[in-house]
Design a protein around this motif. Structure first.
Motif: not given
Length: 379
Positions: A277-284
């Motif tokens: 989720l942390r990776i997803y949040f930074k990207e999206w």
């Protein structure tokens, strides 16, 4: 009070008016008292006496039989066990569909009542579709004139068309909703026979199949969607309603708000999912909802279903996999890991433990110790 004497109140619709039906076994005392109640009449069609459905007439019934007979109101007053969600009704699918000129559409008051009752979009779509199928079988007859015989004839048609028991039950629910909720006559059609519910066990993925499914997603957003459905045992609607602040990383919990029955609960936040989720949040960079569409609105249910379906095809899984399959797998895997059924019930948000007990019929825990009798034969 003489409990041997009893009267059952029924909802009737006579000459376009709501009426109170009084059903009882032949009894001189009950009959004589009934004749003293103003406006009481006999209906040959229903085989019972009736009165206009007003508060004063209802009070007259209770007054006349107080201490004389038990007035059974079980089938007269409403008792709702409906499962509701706090989502606004989406009627776009109704607007976009192409209909024949003579197609009889669902009454506006039906949709309004569904909205006021806060039924989920899935339930709304099912009810409207089933009810419209029913009313289009009787295009020339006003809805208020349809009775139990018409409904039974319609159900016979569904059986002849080899519709599933689940579909027939849903059709009965949609019909009862109009007459009992929209028109305000609770339990009017309580005597309509229902087919037995099919006791089918849900499809479950093995842990290895679940891993393959998650690994077969196309990007980090899809991976988080599939991973959250499984790791927290979420319903599809619950996943789509998640907002950014519902992820509590300090307590490793997910706050599920306004689920079925408008109940809040907490579920598990996986460490693996938190990292994703942390990776997803930074990207999206979602703004309000955890998963958003291109227009920053709530992600669609169809999109979630397609993500799961495409991942299952890519993973070459032979089972039919839906978002709910992951919820079933979550519960089964917890049970096989030794988690108490009561905790699983809380995590899933089940009101009744009986709903959760279905997973005890699926788990293979302890089966490895049981040997087939064939293995003990010298064949």
């Amino acid at each position: 009070m003489n409990l041997k004497k009893h009267i059952t109140l029924k909802h009737l619709f006579i000459e376009q008016k709501k009426c109170i039906g009084l059903q009882f076994q032949s009894d001189k005392v009950i009959s004589s008292l009934l004749k003293e109640i103003p406006d009481s009449k006999w209906s040959e069609d229903f085989g019972m006496y009736y009165l206009p459905n007003t508060k004063s007439h209802l009070n007259n019934i209770f007054s006349a039989y107080r201490g004389v007979a038990w007035v059974n109101c079980k089938y007269f007053f409403d008792k709702s066990n409906s499962k509701q969600l706090d989502d606004p009704i989406d009627t776009q699918w109704m607007v976009k569909r192409k209909l024949q000129n003579d197609f009889r559409t669902c009454p506006n008051e039906y949709l309004l009542k569904l909205e006021l009752k806060k039924y989920s979009n899935n339930t709304v779509k099912s009810y409207v579709t089933c009810f419209e199928h029913f009313i289009n079988q009787y295009k020339g007859i006003p809805l208020e004139n349809l009775n139990e015989t018409d409904i039974r004839d319609y159900l016979k048609t569904l059986i002849q068309e080899e519709k599933s028991n689940s579909y027939i039950n849903q059709s009965i629910n949609s019909i009862k909703f109009y007459y009992e909720v929209v028109l305000g006559m609770p339990n009017r059609f309580y005597a309509i026979e229902r087919p037995k519910k099919e006791k089918k066990l849900p499809i479950i993925l093995s842990k290895d199949e679940t891993r393959k499914l998650i690994e077969s997603t196309n990007n980090i957003k899809h991976k988080c969607i599939v991973g959250l459905l499984y790791s927290a045992g979420l319903r599809r609607s619950e996943l789509l309603n998640l907002k950014i602040f519902d992820i509590d990383s300090s307590r490793m919990l997910i706050h599920v708000r306004g689920a079925k029955g408008n109940k809040d609960r907490f579920s598990l936040l996986s460490k693996t999912i938190l990292e994703d989720l942390r990776i997803y949040f930074k990207e999206w960079r979602p703004k309000e909802y955890l998963f958003e569409s291109i227009n920053n609105g709530k992600y669609s249910e169809n999109s979630v279903s397609k993500i799961v379906k495409n991942a299952s095809i890519k993973a070459k899984l032979k089972k039919r996999v839906t978002p709910h399959t992951l919820r079933h797998s979550f519960a089964t895997h917890l049970l096989e890991s030794g988690v108490d059924l009561r905790y699983i019930q809380e995590l899933l948000g089940h009101t009744s433990s009986k709903t959760t007990e279905i997973y005890t019929h699926i788990t293979h825990k302890g089966w490895e110790k049981i040997k087939s009798p064939l293995d003990k034969l010298d064949v």
